[in-house]
Design a protein around this motif. Structure first.
Motif, short mmCIF file in Angstrom:
data_model
loop_
_atom_site.label_atom_id
_atom_site.label_comp_id
_atom_site.label_asym_id
_atom_site.label_seq_id
_atom_site.Cartn_x
_atom_site.Cartn_y
_atom_site.Cartn_z
N GLU A 1 36.43 119.07 37.01
CA GLU A 1 35.66 119.56 38.47
C GLU A 1 34.96 119.98 39.30
OE1 GLU A 1 37.33 124.28 39.54
OE2 GLU A 1 35.61 124.47 38.85
N ASP A 2 33.81 119.63 38.46
CA ASP A 2 31.86 119.33 39.02
C ASP A 2 32.08 118.85 39.26
OD1 ASP A 2 31.23 121.61 38.21
OD2 ASP A 2 29.27 120.89 37.41
N GLU B 1 41.60 124.23 37.03
CA GLU B 1 40.79 123.41 36.44
C GLU B 1 40.52 122.25 37.06
OE1 GLU B 1 37.85 125.60 36.26
OE2 GLU B 1 36.40 124.11 36.79
N ARG C 1 37.20 119.84 30.44
CA ARG C 1 37.72 119.70 32.04
C ARG C 1 36.78 120.31 33.08
NH1 ARG C 1 43.04 120.39 34.01
NH2 ARG C 1 44.35 119.04 32.00
N ASP C 2 36.23 121.27 32.46
CA ASP C 2 35.33 122.70 33.64
C ASP C 2 34.36 120.52 33.94
OD1 ASP C 2 36.06 124.89 33.43
OD2 ASP C 2 35.60 124.25 30.99
N SER D 1 38.74 123.26 24.09
CA SER D 1 37.71 124.27 24.95
C SER D 1 37.13 124.63 23.37
CB SER D 1 39.15 124.69 25.47
OG SER D 1 38.12 126.18 26.08
N PHE E 1 37.31 129.54 42.12
CA PHE E 1 37.61 129.69 40.72
C PHE E 1 38.83 130.45 40.03
CE2 PHE E 1 37.72 132.43 37.00
CZ PHE E 1 36.97 131.13 35.63
N ASP F 1 29.95 128.19 32.17
CA ASP F 1 31.70 128.15 32.77
C ASP F 1 32.18 127.26 32.19
OD1 ASP F 1 29.65 127.40 34.20
OD2 ASP F 1 30.84 126.54 35.43
N ILE F 2 31.45 126.71 31.29
CA ILE F 2 31.60 124.82 31.26
C ILE F 2 32.42 125.47 29.40
CG2 ILE F 2 32.09 122.36 30.44
CD1 ILE F 2 30.74 123.43 33.72
N ARG G 1 45.13 124.30 33.39
CA ARG G 1 43.87 124.51 32.60
C ARG G 1 44.43 124.14 30.55
NH1 ARG G 1 38.17 126.09 33.37
NH2 ARG G 1 38.00 125.39 31.06
#
Lengths: 589, 511
Positions: A374-375, B434, A370-371, B331, B429, A365-366, B459
């Motif tokens: 959140e972690d 995010e 930004r992910d 991304s 989720f 899910d990374i 995001r």
């Protein structure tokens, strides 16, 4: 969303300690797992394949064996009681399939609850096994051209772990594989091809691939995945013996049992990203479940390309700790961010003021730095984030269309109407045939309605008002009801092909009420909403909704119809079983 | 000492028979040539003083029903059919009798049962034959026919009046037992008044009457006679007739409170179409094209209009690249091919986030606060907790200094304004935010936390293709739940399939 049952004893064994239920539930919510509750699950062993299945809390065996599908309630294949277990029931979080088993969840919690930090290391040795991919699978018409594989040796599987492995496979299929569409996992131990659930003692029961798709329960369930493809892969051994037919089924001879010490895990799919992640999840979960085991690599050879899998190499992401802290609203130092990420099982170090993060291979899910922010926020705890007020000055501004509706509702309330709210989707039957509105074939229609009562977006609020009167036949009269809301018509000139109009409609029902009463309320409404500016005139309107000679359309100064008013025809009232006269009106605002 | 009575009270006492025989108030009013209401008022006062005794009796009243009063000349349709049948030679095809009798086909059909029951005709397949009762000319009117004719001529009548007119009432009612709407019966309560011994004694002793008025009138004011008038005291403890104002729907109040809460916090209201392109509903929000929420199973696809126009090709291309490999957003993207044909499909919007996404693209320059309240559509079967249409409030904050902490504070403020003081946030989720968070409120009534909606920071894969480089806080919260908790509903259908009792009885102010 599917619900997952995690056996508590296995979770605590992997976690290394027990946790009080209330505390566990609290921490899981802080961690982002949705706890549905606790349950006692009874286990049953299948007499034909030996698989352990879980029944419900009613202590009756489940109707189908989770391994071969045999009916464990039947006299032919009765399930044998195999004890009970306390399970934690959680909603599956589709983005974290790595938490779907007791092993993965324990791995996450050991970090989140500060028992361990950083990514665990798993033993992966170079292996000699290889997979040769037929060049024919690279062409068009092949539904899953890619494969990855790994070998795990030194397994110590008991019933519970075997069941866990099967469940993990199922859940990863659902979450990451999108029901086997993107990734399909096989865990093999053997050579002959006898589909699961068919008796290996009777060799003639082996099926051809075409027969599997037509006859075997798994074949018929997943045949849709092969639709539109002309070729499908078969996994075969060096002697040509078929091992599996992904994504449908494995061979009976390769079934994994508690006696299995070594497995070959294959994942087939459309793109390497998904199958690499799925393989990493299954391999590392198995290694967590069997502490003495280790993995070996498999070489996958395509025409002109060679890969060595499983690829457990972490993915490097560089994070700006100051930006991360600003986004969350907590003034973290670089060291704090790195430490928080290590508690989320990443490897993280501070290099030149930046945080260098190595994301483990099993995290799917990374997608973006930004992910990881959140972690860090989860590890910090959402409940420990300080309050921060809005700072910049902005002006509150309502939508004119909504304000027009507010004014119309105020006028209607002043005229004594009770506001009702009806569903904005309805049917042609209710709108045209029952209510008698003229069908100009301009309604926005639903392609996949779920009920015959909702097949289109409403074009008028009048059918809903009549329906409301029909619901309230036993209520005292007179009844005065109104609704203000949007109606929709197909209109090619609009960007989305449909035009919206805010309308106000009302209905009066009761003995002695008629056109004059509706007309008087309508005139007041037109005046109060300013819709009579520029002059309005009325013209007779011959709709089946109205008694002939008692219906009218309202035209604005430019001659455009802005509304209708009239006494409802007894035929219409009869269809709604209404036994009092009704007059209605509707205008656009 | 002579008693002081009002003029009307004296007249009532004098009009009552001295033998203490009871008289109905209606009759009394007729005798006095007055309306019933002043007479009833006088009787009440006299009764309080023990000068008259009031008793109540109930009696049936009969009148022609909606069906019976619609028949020409109060004549039963079967009689007209039988007459037409005899005129046609005693036998005819049933459909032909409609025209011959001047009735509708439906009325003829309904009369068959009664023709048979009265022995006026016999049905033989599609034909009808006249019965023996009609061979010697037209039979006399039967009791039910006579009753209807009487009621049609005299209007509503009490049982006593009907019997007095010589009607065979019980026989008639027996005939009509299976036949609704011909004659209606309702129970009438009537009050009877009789003079008491005290009343008689008072009359005998002589009474002085006083000019007392009930109502202040223009005439009294203009003439100045109000100075001589005495105003009758009312029983101020008695209730008035029930009245219910026209008012907004209880759920509308929740929607309006929601709008007001955000307007007060400096938010600008925006909107987006119900029929929305998949592009704005899903793709612009970085929802992968193979996401289960986009399935036919969960989302209403629109057959007409089938396709929407995609926005500026440059924006479409940025969205495409972001989906496929992350584009310029940093991304890695979803790593699957993005198909513009799927983005053009029309859906019924599945969330109001499409509205805030459109507003963000229209003007991404900070600082801005935007919200939208409106219905959204999901492919749900209707039951006590699901509807295919429900309402959401979506909002965004576009601000260079926006933070997740600011988002949590804002949501806390909103729910406090809506009457939920205890709030909890849990990681969650959503494809387009995010960090993401689910909002729970504590319900005293359930002693538990209940989920209200989702929120997060958009995001970069959402904001950057739309032209925004600062953080954007976003949320989408369900509103039906707020209404259900506020009004104590256990079935969501109550909101949309409303019973007027509920609408009337739910007060405007918060309970």
């Amino acid at each position: 969303m599917p619900v997952l049952g995690i056996p508590l004893d296995e979770l605590f064994a992997r976690y290394g300690a027990t946790i009080e239920p209330a505390e566990l539930e609290h921490q899981l919510h802080r961690f982002g797992c949705s706890v549905e509750g606790w349950a006692t699950a009874f286990r049953w062993r299948c007499p034909s394949c030996g698989t352990l299945s879980e029944g419900g809390e009613d202590a009756a065996p489940p109707p189908a064996c989770e391994g071969c599908g045999a009916d464990l309630r039947s006299a032919a294949t009765p399930g044998a009681p195999a004890g009970e277990v306390q399970v934690l029931r959680m909603e599956l979080l589709a983005v974290r399939p790595d938490l779907f088993g007791p092993e993965g969840l324990a791995r996450g919690l050991r970090g989140f609850l500060r028992r361990e930090s950083g990514a665990p290391r798993y033993r992966v040795e170079p292996g000699s096994f290889s997979v040769d991919v037929d060049p024919g699978l690279a062409g068009p018409g092949v539904h899953r051209p890619r494969i990855v594989a790994a070998i795990v040796r030194g397994l110590t599987l008991d019933d519970a772990r075997l069941r866990g492995l099967m469940k993990l496979q199922e859940n990863v299929h659902w979450a990451l594989g999108r029901d086997r569409k993107l990734a399909s996992i096989g865990v093999l131990d053997g050579l002959r091809f006898v589909p699961l659930g068919f008796d290996p003692a009777q060799p003639h029961s082996a099926l051809t691939p075409r027969e599997i798709l037509a006859k075997h329960p798994k074949g018929t369930a997943y045949a849709w995945l092969l639709e539109g493809n002309t070729k499908a892969p078969l996994l075969a051994d060096a002697k040509g013996g078929v091992l599996s037919m992904p994504p449908i089924i494995n061979s009976e001879a390769t079934r994994v049992t508690t006696a299995t010490k070594e497995v070959v895990i294959d994942v087939t799919g459309l793109a390497d990203r998904h199958i690499d992640k799925a393989l990493a999840m299954v391999v590392t979960s198995l290694l967590e479940a069997c502490p003495g085991a280790h993995a070996e690599t498999v070489t996958v050879r395509y025409a002109g390309e060679t890969r060595v899998t499983p690829d457990l190499a972490p993915h490097e992401v560089v994070l700006d700790p100051a930006a991360a802290g600003r986004l969350i609203g907590v003034p973290w130092t670089a060291d704090e961010v790195a430490e928080l990420l290590r508690f989320m099982r990443h490897d993280a170090t501070v290099v030149d003021g930046q945080v260098r993060v190595l994301v483990p291979a099993w995290r799917s899910d990374i997608l973006h730095p930004r992910d990881l922010v959140e972690d860090a926020a989860i590890a910090h705890g959402y409940d420990r984030i300080p309050a921060v007020g809005l700072a910049a000055a902005t002006i509150g501004l309502p939508q004119p269309r909504e304000e027009a509706a507010v004014r119309a509702r105020a006028a209607l309330a002043g005229l004594g109407f009770l506001e009702v709210m009806t569903l904005a989707i309805t049917s042609e039957e209710a709108t045209y045939r029952k209510t008698g509105l003229p069908d100009d074939d301009r309604q926005a229609t639903i392609e996949n309605p779920i009920s015959v009562e909702q097949t289109m977006v409403r074009v008028s609020v009048l059918p809903g008002l009549l329906e409301t009167l029909a619901i309230n036949l036993g209520h005292s009269y007179p009844q005065r009801i109104a609704e203000v809301g949007l109606v929709v018509h197909a209109d090619p000139a609009e960007e989305t092909g449909a035009a919206e109009t805010m309308v106000a409609g009302f209905a009066l029902a009761g003995d002695g009420l008629g056109y004059a009463d509706a007309r008087s309320a309508l005139d007041a409404l037109l005046r109060e909403t300013g819709r009579d500016a520029g002059g309005v005139r009325y013209r007779a309107l011959d709709w089946p909704l109205f008694i002939p000679g008692r219906g009218a359309e309202v035209l604005d100064g430019a001659g455009e119809r802005i509304g209708v008013v009239g006494e409802v025809h007894p035929e219409v009232l009869t269809r709604f079983r209404i036994i009092h006269p009704v007059a209605v009106a509707e205008i656009s605002l | 000492m002579g008693a002081v009575l009002r003029e009307v009270e004296v007249r009532v006492l004098e009009a009552l028979p001295p033998g203490q025989e009871a008289v109905g108030i209606e009759e009394l009013a007729r005798r006095l040539g007055l309306d019933q209401s002043p007479v009833a008022g006088a009787v009440a006062t006299l009764a309080e003083r023990g000068l008259v005794a009031v008793s109540e009796e109930s009696e049936d009243e009969f009148r022609a029903g909606p069906k019976g009063s619609g028949w020409d000349g109060a004549e039963f349709p079967e009689r007209r059919v039988a007459r037409a049948l005899v005129a046609a030679g005693g036998e005819a095809e049933i459909p032909a009798l409609a025209q011959a009798s001047g009735l509708s086909t439906k009325e003829v059909g309904e009369s068959l049962r009664w023709l048979t029951q009265r022995g006026w005709a016999v049905k033989d397949g599609a034909r009808l034959r006249a019965g023996a009762a009609w061979t010697a000319g037209e039979p006399a009117l039967e009791p039910d026919e006579l009753l209807l004719r009487f009621l049609a001529a005299h209007g509503p009548a009490r049982r006593a009046a009907v019997l007095a007119a010589g009607e065979a009432l019980d026989a008639a009612l027996g005939r009509l037992a299976q036949r609704a709407g011909v004659v209606d019966r309702r129970e009438r309560r009537r009050r009877l008044v009789a003079i008491t011994v005290d009343g008689q004694a008072l009359l005998a002793g002589g009474i002085e009457s006083r000019h007392e008025v009930n109502e202040l009138t223009t005439e009294l004011l203009v003439s100045g006679r109000w100075r001589e008038a005495e105003f009758r005291a009312y029983d101020v403890t008695l209730p008035g007739p029930a009245a219910v104002p026209g008012k907004e729907h209880p759920f509308r109040r929740i929607l309006q409170e929601t709008r007001r809460a955000f307007l007060e916090m400096g938010f600008e209201e925006t909107r987006s179409p119900w029929v929305e392109s998949a592009f704005w509903d899903f793709d612009a929000l970085f929802q992968p094209q193979d996401h289960p929420a986009r399935d036919m199973q969960d989302t209403f696809y629109v057959a007409r209009p089938e396709k929407a126009a995609l926005p500026d090709p440059a924006l479409v291309d940025r969205v495409r690249r972001t989906h496929e490999d992350g584009g310029d957003t940093g991304s890695i993207g979803w790593r699957t091919r993005w198909d513009p044909a799927l983005a053009e499909r029309c859906v019924l919007r599945t969330h109001t986030t499409a509205a805030t996404a459109r507003a963000l693209y229209a003007d991404p320059k900070p600082p801005r606060r935007i919200f939208s309240v409106g219905p959204v559509f999901r492919r749900e079967t209707i039951d006590y907790k699901h509807l295919p249409v429900f309402h959401q409030v979506d909002g965004i904050v576009i601000d260079a200094n926006a933070s997740f902490a600011m988002l949590l504070t804002l949501l806390t403020t909103f729910y406090r304004k809506m009457g939920f003081p205890r709030i909890q946030f849990r990681p969650a989720f959503f494809p387009y935010t995010e960090p993401s968070v689910e909002v729970f409120v504590y319900l005293e009534s359930r002693q538990d936390w209940v989920e209200m909606g989702g929120a997060g920071v958009f995001r970069p894969e959402v904001t950057e293709p739309l032209g925004c480089t600062v953080p954007v806080l976003a949320w989408g919260l369900g509103l039906e739940r707020v209404a259900m908790f506020r009004f104590g509903l256990s079935d969501i259908r109550e909101i949309y399939l409303a019973h007027l009792d509920w609408l009337k009885e739910t007060p405007l102010c918060r309970s």
